[in-house]
Motif scaffolding. Structure first.
Motif, PDB file in Angstrom:
ATOM      1  N   GLY A   8       0.693  -1.279  -0.128  1.00 42.28           N
ATOM      2  CA  GLY A   8      -0.035  -0.114  -0.045  1.00 42.28           C
ATOM      3  C   GLY A   8       0.764   1.357   0.068  1.00 42.28           C
ATOM      4  O   GLY A   8       0.314   2.133  -0.696  1.00 42.28           O
ATOM      5  N   LEU A   9       1.964   1.195   0.976  1.00 45.43           N
ATOM      6  CA  LEU A   9       2.891   2.364   0.812  1.00 45.43           C
ATOM      7  C   LEU A   9       3.574   2.650  -0.555  1.00 45.43           C
ATOM      8  O   LEU A   9       3.631   3.686  -0.960  1.00 45.43           O
ATOM      9  N   VAL A  10       4.056   1.678  -1.201  1.00 50.46           N
ATOM     10  CA  VAL A  10       4.590   1.625  -2.392  1.00 50.46           C
ATOM     11  C   VAL A  10       3.559   2.557  -3.615  1.00 50.46           C
ATOM     12  O   VAL A  10       3.935   3.210  -4.096  1.00 50.46           O
ATOM     13  N   ALA A  11       2.122   1.863  -3.461  1.00 50.99           N
ATOM     14  CA  ALA A  11       0.973   2.292  -4.279  1.00 50.99           C
ATOM     15  C   ALA A  11       0.953   3.918  -4.108  1.00 50.99           C
ATOM     16  O   ALA A  11       0.785   4.632  -5.202  1.00 50.99           O
ATOM     17  N   HIS A  67       1.119  19.367 -23.496  1.00 49.16           N
ATOM     18  CA  HIS A  67       1.870  18.531 -22.444  1.00 49.16           C
ATOM     19  C   HIS A  67       1.447  17.459 -22.233  1.00 49.16           C
ATOM     20  O   HIS A  67       0.107  17.206 -22.556  1.00 49.16           O
ATOM     21  N   SER A  68       1.923  16.493 -21.749  1.00 51.08           N
ATOM     22  CA  SER A  68       1.462  15.156 -21.406  1.00 51.08           C
ATOM     23  C   SER A  68       1.615  14.916 -20.168  1.00 51.08           C
ATOM     24  O   SER A  68       2.763  14.996 -19.566  1.00 51.08           O
ATOM     25  N   LEU A  69       0.825  14.122 -19.243  1.00 48.70           N
ATOM     26  CA  LEU A  69       0.897  13.592 -17.848  1.00 48.70           C
ATOM     27  C   LEU A  69       0.685  11.949 -17.839  1.00 48.70           C
ATOM     28  O   LEU A  69      -0.527  11.914 -18.304  1.00 48.70           O
ATOM     29  N   SER A  70       1.583  11.079 -17.495  1.00 49.86           N
ATOM     30  CA  SER A  70       1.030   9.831 -17.360  1.00 49.86           C
ATOM     31  C   SER A  70       1.635   9.165 -15.854  1.00 49.86           C
ATOM     32  O   SER A  70       2.599   9.780 -15.489  1.00 49.86           O
ATOM     33  N   VAL A  71       0.633   8.429 -15.428  1.00 50.90           N
ATOM     34  CA  VAL A  71       1.091   8.047 -13.906  1.00 50.90           C
ATOM     35  C   VAL A  71       1.078   6.384 -13.765  1.00 50.90           C
ATOM     36  O   VAL A  71       0.698   5.826 -14.782  1.00 50.90           O
ATOM     37  N   SER A  72       1.317   6.127 -12.637  1.00 48.11           N
ATOM     38  CA  SER A  72       1.330   4.685 -12.502  1.00 48.11           C
ATOM     39  C   SER A  72       0.155   3.934 -11.996  1.00 48.11           C
ATOM     40  O   SER A  72      -0.160   2.883 -12.270  1.00 48.11           O
ATOM     41  N   THR A  73      -0.844   4.725 -11.771  1.00 49.29           N
ATOM     42  CA  THR A  73      -2.052   4.206 -11.105  1.00 49.29           C
ATOM     43  C   THR A  73      -3.290   5.062 -11.540  1.00 49.29           C
ATOM     44  O   THR A  73      -3.368   6.218 -12.116  1.00 49.29           O
ATOM     45  N   TYR A  74      -4.335   4.372 -11.500  1.00 50.80           N
ATOM     46  CA  TYR A  74      -5.765   5.163 -11.918  1.00 50.80           C
ATOM     47  C   TYR A  74      -5.895   6.160 -10.934  1.00 50.80           C
ATOM     48  O   TYR A  74      -6.412   7.049 -11.107  1.00 50.80           O
ATOM     49  N   ALA A 178      -6.439 -16.655  -1.103  1.00 47.94           N
ATOM     50  CA  ALA A 178      -5.636 -16.561   0.165  1.00 47.94           C
ATOM     51  C   ALA A 178      -4.677 -15.338   0.283  1.00 47.94           C
ATOM     52  O   ALA A 178      -4.310 -14.968   1.457  1.00 47.94           O
ATOM     53  N   SER A 179      -4.193 -14.994  -1.096  1.00 44.96           N
ATOM     54  CA  SER A 179      -3.505 -13.372  -0.848  1.00 44.96           C
ATOM     55  C   SER A 179      -4.190 -12.774  -2.394  1.00 44.96           C
ATOM     56  O   SER A 179      -4.566 -13.407  -3.328  1.00 44.96           O
ATOM     57  N   VAL A 180      -3.850 -11.570  -2.051  1.00 43.96           N
ATOM     58  CA  VAL A 180      -4.437 -10.543  -3.320  1.00 43.96           C
ATOM     59  C   VAL A 180      -3.298  -9.572  -3.642  1.00 43.96           C
ATOM     60  O   VAL A 180      -2.875  -9.039  -2.662  1.00 43.96           O
ATOM     61  N   MET A 181      -2.783  -9.515  -4.726  1.00 47.12           N
ATOM     62  CA  MET A 181      -1.978  -8.583  -5.377  1.00 47.12           C
ATOM     63  C   MET A 181      -2.753  -7.673  -6.226  1.00 47.12           C
ATOM     64  O   MET A 181      -3.475  -7.928  -7.034  1.00 47.12           O
ATOM     65  N   VAL A 182      -2.138  -6.258  -5.951  1.00 46.36           N
ATOM     66  CA  VAL A 182      -2.933  -5.216  -7.046  1.00 46.36           C
ATOM     67  C   VAL A 182      -1.768  -4.508  -7.915  1.00 46.36           C
ATOM     68  O   VAL A 182      -1.085  -3.887  -7.156  1.00 46.36           O
ATOM     69  N   ASP A 183      -1.933  -4.889  -8.869  1.00 49.63           N
ATOM     70  CA  ASP A 183      -1.049  -4.090 -10.039  1.00 49.63           C
ATOM     71  C   ASP A 183      -1.784  -3.759 -11.299  1.00 49.63           C
ATOM     72  O   ASP A 183      -2.930  -4.250 -11.606  1.00 49.63           O
ATOM     73  N   ASN A 184      -0.947  -3.327 -12.378  1.00 49.52           N
ATOM     74  CA  ASN A 184      -1.543  -3.314 -13.603  1.00 49.52           C
ATOM     75  C   ASN A 184      -1.514  -4.458 -14.414  1.00 49.52           C
ATOM     76  O   ASN A 184      -1.075  -5.429 -14.023  1.00 49.52           O
TER      77      ASN A 184
END
Length: 336
Positions: A8-11, A67-74, A178-184
């Motif tokens: 979560g902190l990384v996100a 100009h353009s702006l791209s990010v890592s997350t929604y 059992a576990s959940v990973m959230v990524d692109n």
């Protein structure tokens, strides 16, 4: 739990550090430049490189720097729109709903694809040799499988599978596995291919892109489930920009790939991935996405624990009223 908190902190760090192609424009009294926000596809740098040729053409057509702006997350793109750091943006239907209802933006165009499709599909991916051969096989193993999904604002990566698969069974994906990973989508597909997770969400458009970029890993994957049709992503624009400018941007965008330079422009659209252009569209395009949210909210009510039936019915009536108000807002005529 520690790993979950670290993720979560990384996100959060990723949200706070967008990748911009150039410094933000000087708004001033007059519009001197526009900033275009880009929905994450793969990585932010990859997305910037894919969109830049088309944006350069639009800049020349409008006689205005873009100009353009791209990010890592929604969430990062949603935050940029809320803070008015972008003037127009390519977004998913769920992000567009927030932009229209909260951020003074409106839909001006919708993506079109070379194959003429009206939309795309959410997918569940498993390994080619996985013992899972149907979603029933998956649901027979609560608490045993590792899952990778998209962010909660991702239509194909979260909302559609959650609505069509889990909520229908009175389940929540975040507690079923059992576990959940959230990524692109790209990283989630790689996680399945590398046996880091057992099941991952994706979509047909991103999976096609994945096949070209990672053919070896693609060969290790198999589609377990395909959703109902999801309408294509849209372009939204700020409503507080001058009407004449909004009209010019809409005209330049929706005519791109259709004029005398069509062949060269279509080649640049292909860099984004099998896009044939953009068709004129309005806020009414978002009704299917509002319905997805509505159905998910209602199904969650039925699966929750309530102190009384009266309390549940009160919540359902509120959801119905909010949905009806949203549909009226989306169907209302927008100013040019």
């Amino acid at each position: 739990m520690a790993r979950w908190l670290l993720a979560g902190l990384v996100a959060c760090v990723l949200v706070a550090r967008p990748v911009a192609a150039s410094p933000p424009p000087d708004r001033g009294t007059h519009i001197r430049a526009l900033t275009f926000g880009i929905l994450p596809m793969g990585g932010p740098t990859e997305s910037l490189e894919a969109w830049r040729p088309m944006l350069d053409d639009l800049s020349r057509a409008l006689h205005l720097p873009i100009h353009s702006l791209s990010v890592s997350t929604y969430e990062g793109l949603g935050q940029a729109m809320a803070e008015e750091r972008v003037d127009f943006a390519f977004v998913s239907g769920r992000l567009a709903l927030d932009a229209v209802t909260r951020d003074r933006m409106q839909v001006i165009a919708q993506l079109t694809r070379t194959n003429g499709s009206r939309g795309y599909y959410s997918l569940l991916l498993v390994g080619k040799d996985s013992p899972l051969h149907s979603v029933d096989d998956m649901f027979r193993q609560p608490g045993r499988l590792r899952y990778a999904r998209g962010e909660v604002l991702s239509v194909s990566g979260y909302l559609v599978p959650e609505t069509q698969l889990f909520a229908n069974r009175k389940l929540d994906s975040d507690t079923f596995f059992a576990s959940v990973m959230v990524d692109n989508h790209q990283n989630n597909a790689l996680a399945v291919a590398n046996n880091e997770v057992d099941v991952a969400t994706n979509n047909t458009a991103d999976f096609e892109r994945f096949a070209k970029r990672f053919p070896d890993q693609y060969a290790r994957l198999r589609v377990l489930w395909t959703s109902a049709l999801i309408p294509h992503a849209v372009v939204v624009m700020r409503t507080d920009l001058p009407a004449e400018l909004r009209q010019r941007v809409t005209a330049a965008l929706t005519s791109y790939g259709k004029g005398r330079n069509a062949a060269a422009e279509l080649a640049k659209l292909q860099l984004i991935h099998d896009i044939s252009g953009f068709s004129p569209a309005g806020n009414e395009t978002l009704v299917p996405f509002a319905d997805i949210e509505f159905n998910l909210d209602r199904r969650r009510v039925y699966s929750a624990q309530w102190v009384s039936d009266s309390a549940m019915q009160t919540r359902l009536r509120r959801i119905d009223a909010e949905h009806e108000a949203l549909i009226r807002q989306l169907m209302a005529p927008t100013r040019p």
